[in-house]
Scaffold this motif. Structure first.
Motif, PDB file in Angstrom:
ATOM      1  N   THR A 293       6.616   4.203  34.596  1.00 34.07           N
ATOM      2  CA  THR A 293       5.778   3.656  35.558  1.00 34.07           C
ATOM      3  C   THR A 293       6.076   2.367  36.059  1.00 34.07           C
ATOM      4  O   THR A 293       6.016   2.116  37.501  1.00 34.07           O
ATOM      5  N   GLN A 294       6.760   1.607  35.512  1.00 34.89           N
ATOM      6  CA  GLN A 294       7.118   0.510  35.871  1.00 34.89           C
ATOM      7  C   GLN A 294       8.290   0.599  37.133  1.00 34.89           C
ATOM      8  O   GLN A 294       8.120  -0.321  38.102  1.00 34.89           O
ATOM      9  N   HIS A 295       9.197   1.211  37.288  1.00 32.80           N
ATOM     10  CA  HIS A 295      10.049   1.449  37.969  1.00 32.80           C
ATOM     11  C   HIS A 295       9.740   2.903  38.869  1.00 32.80           C
ATOM     12  O   HIS A 295      10.818   3.079  39.590  1.00 32.80           O
ATOM     13  N   LYS A 296       8.654   3.415  38.778  1.00 33.44           N
ATOM     14  CA  LYS A 296       8.265   4.312  39.667  1.00 33.44           C
ATOM     15  C   LYS A 296       9.250   5.643  39.990  1.00 33.44           C
ATOM     16  O   LYS A 296       9.771   5.775  40.887  1.00 33.44           O
ATOM     17  N   ALA A 297       9.514   5.908  38.357  1.00 33.93           N
ATOM     18  CA  ALA A 297      10.534   6.969  38.149  1.00 33.93           C
ATOM     19  C   ALA A 297      10.106   8.322  39.085  1.00 33.93           C
ATOM     20  O   ALA A 297      10.745   8.781  39.552  1.00 33.93           O
ATOM     21  N   LEU A 298       8.925   8.712  38.884  1.00 31.74           N
ATOM     22  CA  LEU A 298       8.393  10.002  39.375  1.00 31.74           C
ATOM     23  C   LEU A 298       8.409   9.990  41.219  1.00 31.74           C
ATOM     24  O   LEU A 298       8.786  11.020  41.604  1.00 31.74           O
ATOM     25  N   ASP A 299       8.079   8.879  41.444  1.00 29.19           N
ATOM     26  CA  ASP A 299       7.941   8.489  42.906  1.00 29.19           C
ATOM     27  C   ASP A 299       9.357   8.807  43.356  1.00 29.19           C
ATOM     28  O   ASP A 299       9.566   9.242  44.523  1.00 29.19           O
ATOM     29  N   PHE A 300      10.376   7.905  42.551  1.00 28.13           N
ATOM     30  CA  PHE A 300      11.807   8.295  43.101  1.00 28.13           C
ATOM     31  C   PHE A 300      12.109   9.620  43.245  1.00 28.13           C
ATOM     32  O   PHE A 300      12.957   9.968  44.192  1.00 28.13           O
ATOM     33  N   MET A 301      11.941  10.465  42.136  1.00 23.69           N
ATOM     34  CA  MET A 301      12.335  11.994  42.123  1.00 23.69           C
ATOM     35  C   MET A 301      11.902  12.642  43.303  1.00 23.69           C
ATOM     36  O   MET A 301      12.436  13.435  44.043  1.00 23.69           O
ATOM     37  N   PHE A 302      10.521  12.487  43.642  1.00 18.55           N
ATOM     38  CA  PHE A 302       9.846  13.021  44.932  1.00 18.55           C
ATOM     39  C   PHE A 302      10.467  12.744  46.122  1.00 18.55           C
ATOM     40  O   PHE A 302      10.981  13.511  46.876  1.00 18.55           O
TER      41      PHE A 302
END
Length: 315
Positions: A293-302
């Motif tokens: 959540t802190q590093h927006k991992a899922l956003d980065f993958m998208f």
């Protein structure tokens, strides 16, 4: 779970059973999958022969336990959720990743992915792009995360910077995917060594079957990353079989490709840190989820999958 390894021996085309169940509870008991029916006077258990079952449809008034789902998945049984009488089919696919059967998911990403995927040269370019993004994400996380920096994980340290620089150089020179995989393996091995030194873990050998804490945490954390990757691909409508790096014979290989974008940056260091601190598995999991959540991992993958799908065909 060892007794489940041979359950796929019967081909789906040769399996005898398709079950439709309603008003019951599907559960695991004594190593078997059962369904429980509730009557006024007594409750009755009935066995489901999962090794010889192709499909299980769950209608109205049904519930399913996690333990039963795990055994069904191991046996390769298809599970679907449906309305009364078996229709309409609301949700069904392999158990590992349930996905709504919607005709309105986006098509632009799978169409873009297919435009480059059948071209070896373009697929190699996308593989390189993902590897560069992987390193950029690691450098960004390790530069921003104060907790990681306090534990010695700083991308500007000489040994880490040198390892990343060599990796990027070899990645640009790689003429085929097998060379990329070899380069990736070398970097990961170096990062394991660096993490073991930073956390004073001692001698470490990466073995998925090992029982030491760091290996166990790495396994656990990697599956969290696989969940994010699978979610990304299903939402964008890209099947897991169209990998750019991992083996084409493994249908879920693209999940591994996308999970690699964040594994080294988040899972790897926290596995060693939590092992040093003697954290529980739950504490490690919470730490990983917080870092996602802190590093927006899922956003980065998208972002990366979208970019690869829309730009890969035009490279």
């Amino acid at each position: 779970m060892e007794q489940l390894t041979d359950l796929k021996a019967i081909l789906h085309s040769k399996r005898a059973n398709i079950y439709y169940l309603e008003k019951c509870r599907v559960m695991q008991k004594d190593g078997r999958v059962l369904y429980l029916t509730e009557a006024k006077n007594e409750n009755q258990y009935w066995n489901i022969p999962i090794a010889n079952t192709t499909c299980l449809l769950l209608g109205t008034g049904t519930s399913l336990t996690q333990a039963a789902m795990r055994m069904l998945a191991q046996a390769g049984v298809m599970v679907g959720f449906c309305g009364g009488g078996g229709t309409p089919l609301l949700m069904a696919t392999e158990i590992e990743w349930l996905s709504p059967q919607s005709e309105y998911r986006p098509t632009e990403y799978i169409q873009g992915w297919m435009q480059f995927w059948f071209d070896d040269a373009k697929r190699l370019l996308v593989a390189r792009q993902l590897q560069r993004a992987r390193i950029e994400f690691l450098q960004g996380v390790w530069a921003r995360d104060k907790d990681l920096k306090s534990e010695g994980f700083n991308a500007n340290d000489a040994d880490i910077a040198q390892a990343l620089e060599i990796f990027l150089s070899k990645t640009e020179k790689a003429a085929k995917v097998s060379e990329l995989l070899q380069t990736e393996a070398q970097l990961t091995k170096q990062l394991y060594k660096i993490a073991a030194n930073r956390s004073q873990y001692g001698d470490f050998v990466r073995e998925r079957e090992a029982v030491d804490t760091a290996n166990a945490f790495l396994n656990h954390g990697n599956y969290l990353a696989y969940g994010l990757a699978a979610t990304t691909l299903w939402v964008l409508g890209i099947p897991h079989g169209f990998a750019v790096m991992h083996g084409k014979t493994r249908r879920g290989a693209l999940v591994f490709d996308i999970a690699d974008l964040i594994k080294d940056a988040i899972i790897l260091p926290w596995a060693f840190i939590c092992a040093k601190e003697k954290a529980t598995e739950q504490e490690f999991r919470q730490q990983c989820l917080q870092a996602f959540t802190q590093h927006k991992a899922l956003d980065f993958m998208f972002e990366q999958v979208k970019s690869a799908a829309l730009k890969g065909a035009n490279q």
